[in-house]
Structure formats: C-alpha cells, structure tokens
Enzyme design. Sequence first.
Site, PDB file in Angstrom:
ATOM      1  N   GLU A 177       0.836  -1.361  -0.079  1.00 45.06           N
ATOM      2  CA  GLU A 177       0.052   0.134  -0.018  1.00 45.06           C
ATOM      3  C   GLU A 177       0.840   1.214  -0.017  1.00 45.06           C
ATOM      4  O   GLU A 177       0.963   1.972   0.996  1.00 45.06           O
ATOM      5  CB  GLU A 177      -0.879   0.038   1.047  1.00 45.06           C
ATOM      6  CG  GLU A 177      -2.252  -1.269   1.046  1.00 45.06           C
ATOM      7  CD  GLU A 177      -3.144  -0.821   2.193  1.00 45.06           C
ATOM      8  OE1 GLU A 177      -4.374  -1.368   1.645  1.00 45.06           O
ATOM      9  OE2 GLU A 177      -2.899  -0.455   3.074  1.00 45.06           O
ATOM     10  N   GLU A 284      -5.896  -7.144  -1.532  1.00 45.06           N
ATOM     11  CA  GLU A 284      -6.634  -7.107  -0.372  1.00 45.06           C
ATOM     12  C   GLU A 284      -8.062  -6.782  -0.204  1.00 45.06           C
ATOM     13  O   GLU A 284      -8.402  -5.665  -0.943  1.00 45.06           O
ATOM     14  CB  GLU A 284      -5.924  -6.132   0.665  1.00 45.06           C
ATOM     15  CG  GLU A 284      -4.501  -6.586   0.950  1.00 45.06           C
ATOM     16  CD  GLU A 284      -3.809  -5.520   2.155  1.00 45.06           C
ATOM     17  OE1 GLU A 284      -4.632  -4.837   2.851  1.00 45.06           O
ATOM     18  OE2 GLU A 284      -2.612  -5.491   2.072  1.00 45.06           O
TER      19      GLU A 284
END
Length: 351
Positions: A177, A284
Amino acid sequence: MKNLKDKFYFIATIALFFTSCNSQMPADQNLMPTPTVSTFAKGADVGWLPQMEATGYKFYNTDGSQKDCLQLLKDRGINTIRLRVWVNPSNDKASGHCSKEETVVMAVRAKKLGMRIMIDFHYSDTWADPAKQAKPAAWANHSFSELLNDVYNHTFDVLSALKTAGVTPEWVQVGNEIPGGMLWPEGNTSNWSQLAQLLNKGYDATKTINPNIKVIVHVDEGNNNAKFRWFFDNAKANNVKYDVIGLSYYPYWIKKDYKETVADLEFNLKDMASRYNKEVMVVEVGGEYDKVQNTFDMLVATIKAVKNVPNNKGLGVIYWEPQGEKSWSGYSLSAWQSDGKPSMALDAFKE
C-alpha cells in the site's frame, strides 16, 4: 512400396526429419511444456495464522470438528495464500512475527496443500501502509545507495530461502500500500526518482530468482481512479518495472457500502489494465465480520468486477486475514465466527 530399398529410404527420411526437429529444440523443451496457470486466484492473507496457533487458537469446521485452518480455507475455494514479510520483526502477538524464517515455514505448508503463493514485502520491521512506511531499524542510518542494496539483498535473501525450501512464489509484491511511497523519507513520492529506483531493485532481485515471478505494485482505495492514475502515471514517467497493479478494496474504511463503490472499482480495474497494459488484482479485500450477508455479497460483486476485466487481465481477489477472528485479533473485518468456525461469507469463493 516397390521394394525393400524404397521402404528403407522412406523410414530413414522420416527418422532424419524427427531428429532434425528435436535438434532445434532446447533439451528441456523436448517434453510437453507445463501449461501456464490461468485459474482465477481466490486468496487469503494469513500472516497471523502461526501466532494464532501458537497461542492455542483452534479452528473448526461447520460440523464442529477441529480442522487445519488452511484446509478449511481450501475447502471454501481458496487456492492462493498471501504472506507478508518484515525485516527484523518483534515477537508481539499481533504486530510482530512474519520473519523470513516464519514465512518460509508457512509457504511450504501452503504449497503442500497445493496452494499458490504471493509474498508481500513491507520493507519494514512492522506494518507498512499509506499512513506509515518506517524503515527497518537496521537500515535507519543508511544512505540512499545503501538502501538500494538493502532492498535488493533483502528481497533476494527471502526469495532464495523460499527457493531452497522448494517454493517459488507466483507473485511478489514490492512494497505494501504505497500511494505515498515506501522507506520514508528517501522513498517518498515527493521524490519519485528515488522511489522508482527502490521499486526497481525489488523487481530486479525477484526476476534474478525467477523471471516468471510476477511483480506487483500495490496501492490502496481501489475504487479511486484519480489516485491510481496519478500514481501509475508517475510510475510510468519514472520507468518503474512491474507486471501487475495490485489494489486494496475496503468499503468499510471509506465509510461507504460496497454497492456505492463497486462500479468505481470495476471501472478502475478496467482502466488500469487498458491504460498501462498491465494485469490487475485485488490483493486485499475485507468486510465486517458481523454483517455476513453483506460481506458475502460484497465478495461476489468484487470477484465479478475483477473477472469482468477484458482479456483475462483480472487475476484474482485475496481476502485479508479472513481467519483473524476478532476475539484473538481485535480486527473487525475478518471472516470468522467467535466459535472458531469460518463465516458463511467465505462461501463467495466457492465455484
């Protein structure tokens, strides 16, 4: 055949033809090639699992029988396991572990069940995400050139250990991320040139281990097309090397129901695939553990969105810590019940 001489000439010609064909092929290609895996990846990130088991947490099937967690996931259609790696983690129950050694053990265990493997490099000693990208303590005082070597060597070291144990991951994530970059401050997106060099070191180390491993670059808020265009336009301008665009998708964290955002997710997936000519993957995803039907429906919609990407460029969907039941983890977006049994939401992964 008119006579034995003609017959002999015919046989010799055929033999010569096949010998010639084989001689033009590399030795390892004389056998039928192994088909490329094209099955849709249905995954689970299970970084907490070893700690859960070490603290005595037990997993149960719907009939009440105790069962291995990975097998329970496989029974629900999961075919891929994602494992995070930290450089020198602590022994904290929830925010530690995930070392190279533990990752190898988990990867071997998953492979024995026929699972596909994704390795997620955080390049930190603990959680790396949009809000924090702390350098490992051992790298804290390193120069930028040393950090480049650190990224390469750490990536190569972990993947070498996996290879020695008989596991070659299908995917490797370089950074976790990273809309703001990684290894702050040197790898912040305020200095794209340096971030690109760091990412490319992870890519190069991965491809040295095996050029067939697909390298993922991962950004959060998968429904936010403007964010992704900004990030990957800069990545392209700075010659970042990668194979797959990884997205997170958590309706819970953006305070909207999936019905309000899943169309935006699908648009972004398709746009990323076409705009950059890359494969895409939701690496995710998660929904509220106590809203089982909503989480099930969200997963069905997310899987459909990824499968709708043209030319089979939508590779799969991975649930983040589905087994991380709240009484153990404190995490509200697992897909497990308080009785140790999997939530019915995971049935969305079944064919």
